[in-house]
Design an enzyme around this catalytic site. Structure first.
Site, PDB file in Angstrom:
ATOM      1  N   ASN A  24       0.853  -1.186   0.000  1.00  0.00           N
ATOM      2  CA  ASN A  24       0.000   0.000   0.000  1.00  0.00           C
ATOM      3  C   ASN A  24       0.887   1.234   0.000  1.00  0.00           C
ATOM      4  O   ASN A  24       1.810   1.336   0.811  1.00  0.00           O
ATOM      5  CB  ASN A  24      -0.920   0.024   1.220  1.00  0.00           C
ATOM      6  CG  ASN A  24      -1.878   1.208   1.191  1.00  0.00           C
ATOM      7  OD1 ASN A  24      -1.489   2.356   1.404  1.00  0.00           O
ATOM      8  ND2 ASN A  24      -3.151   0.936   0.955  1.00  0.00           N
ATOM      9  N   SER A  47      -5.000  -0.166  -2.626  1.00  0.00           N
ATOM     10  CA  SER A  47      -5.472   1.134  -2.168  1.00  0.00           C
ATOM     11  C   SER A  47      -6.664   0.934  -1.245  1.00  0.00           C
ATOM     12  O   SER A  47      -7.544   0.113  -1.540  1.00  0.00           O
ATOM     13  CB  SER A  47      -5.873   2.016  -3.358  1.00  0.00           C
ATOM     14  OG  SER A  47      -6.309   3.285  -2.903  1.00  0.00           O
ATOM     15  N   GLU A  48      -6.677   1.681  -0.131  1.00  0.00           N
ATOM     16  CA  GLU A  48      -7.701   1.407   0.888  1.00  0.00           C
ATOM     17  C   GLU A  48      -9.120   1.726   0.450  1.00  0.00           C
ATOM     18  O   GLU A  48     -10.076   1.314   1.096  1.00  0.00           O
ATOM     19  CB  GLU A  48      -7.380   2.127   2.206  1.00  0.00           C
ATOM     20  CG  GLU A  48      -7.235   3.608   2.131  1.00  0.00           C
ATOM     21  CD  GLU A  48      -5.773   4.020   2.092  1.00  0.00           C
ATOM     22  OE1 GLU A  48      -5.442   5.022   2.753  1.00  0.00           O
ATOM     23  OE2 GLU A  48      -4.974   3.374   1.396  1.00  0.00           O
ATOM     24  N   ASN A  49      -9.287   2.461  -0.660  1.00  0.00           N
ATOM     25  CA  ASN A  49     -10.640   2.696  -1.145  1.00  0.00           C
ATOM     26  C   ASN A  49     -11.181   1.534  -1.966  1.00  0.00           C
ATOM     27  O   ASN A  49     -12.290   1.609  -2.483  1.00  0.00           O
ATOM     28  CB  ASN A  49     -10.714   4.005  -1.940  1.00  0.00           C
ATOM     29  CG  ASN A  49      -9.756   4.048  -3.108  1.00  0.00           C
ATOM     30  OD1 ASN A  49      -8.610   3.652  -2.978  1.00  0.00           O
ATOM     31  ND2 ASN A  49     -10.219   4.531  -4.247  1.00  0.00           N
ATOM     32  N   SER A  89     -11.438  -3.944   1.964  1.00  0.00           N
ATOM     33  CA  SER A  89     -10.093  -3.393   1.861  1.00  0.00           C
ATOM     34  C   SER A  89      -9.473  -3.182   3.243  1.00  0.00           C
ATOM     35  O   SER A  89      -8.309  -3.521   3.485  1.00  0.00           O
ATOM     36  CB  SER A  89     -10.147  -2.064   1.097  1.00  0.00           C
ATOM     37  OG  SER A  89      -8.862  -1.535   0.927  1.00  0.00           O
TER      38      SER A  89
END
Length: 211
Positions: A24, A47-49, A89
């Protein structure tokens, strides 16, 4: 004194990311790392989204603003990449499924404490995002930042004075002057850039360093 520029910093970080790693890249400077990953290595960017399998930034004119990273920047998706709910995520992040995260920082302490979401200033806008989850959830947390503030103060400190993101979570620090490892014995200098002498790095950093 010569320093690495932002792309040179990103290329230096990219060199250390191994084949097969799930990674990440945090908002800000770390996003540039995606543009410098060796083409011969298969590396999975998260990606955390809700993205896995991100590629580099799109060419000018080919941006798709329905395909963005956590910093709302347009990205590309490699063959085999996937979209999913951000709850899934965050489960990846919190469950220890990421090998490496690369985060920006306001401060890092000699013990590896990280402060990167709020300066504590009255006019500052706090924005923690997924940083706390990443800092403690990834198997290895690295920081990529400029060595000094705009006023010339070291961002590497004895003790963080800004609100903490994570305690003892940082294992390696990449700056525009040097690469340092956080070890039980202290901060060990792995590499300096443009021939910067150790004594000068020590003076600029202001906390004990190990050559």
């Amino acid at each position: 004194m010569q320093r690495l520029n932002r792309d040179q910093m990103a290329a230096r970080v990219a060199r250390d990311i191994p084949e097969g790693a799930y990674v990440n890249l945090g908002i800000g400077l770390p996003t540039l790392v995606a543009n410098h990953l060796p083409r011969e290595r298969e590396i999975f960017l998260h990606s955390e989204n809700g993205l896995l399998g991100m590629g580099p930034a799109p060419a000018p004119g080919e941006e798709d603003y329905d395909l963005i990273n956590a910093g709302k920047q347009p990205v590309t998706l490699l063959q085999g990449g996937a979209y999913f709910h951000h709850a899934d995520s965050f489960a990846m992040m919190r469950g220890g499924h990421l090998d490496i995260c690369v985060l920006g920082a306001f401060q890092v302490s000699v013990g590896g404490d990280l402060a990167n979401w709020h300066t504590g200033g009255a006019d500052a806008i706090p924005a923690v995002g997924g940083a706390m989850d990443l800092a403690i959830g990834a198997k290895k947390t690295c920081v990529m930042m400029e060595h000094l503030t705009k006023s010339g103060e070291s961002k590497i400190v004895e003790r963080c004075t800004y609100p903490l993101t994570g305690i003892g979570c940082v294992s390696r620090i990449y700056t525009d002057l040097a690469v340092l490892d956080v070890t039980p014995d202290g901060l060990t200098v792995i590499e300096t850039f443009h021939g910067l002498p150790f004594d000068e790095l020590q003076r600029l950093t202001g906390v004990p360093l190990i050559a």
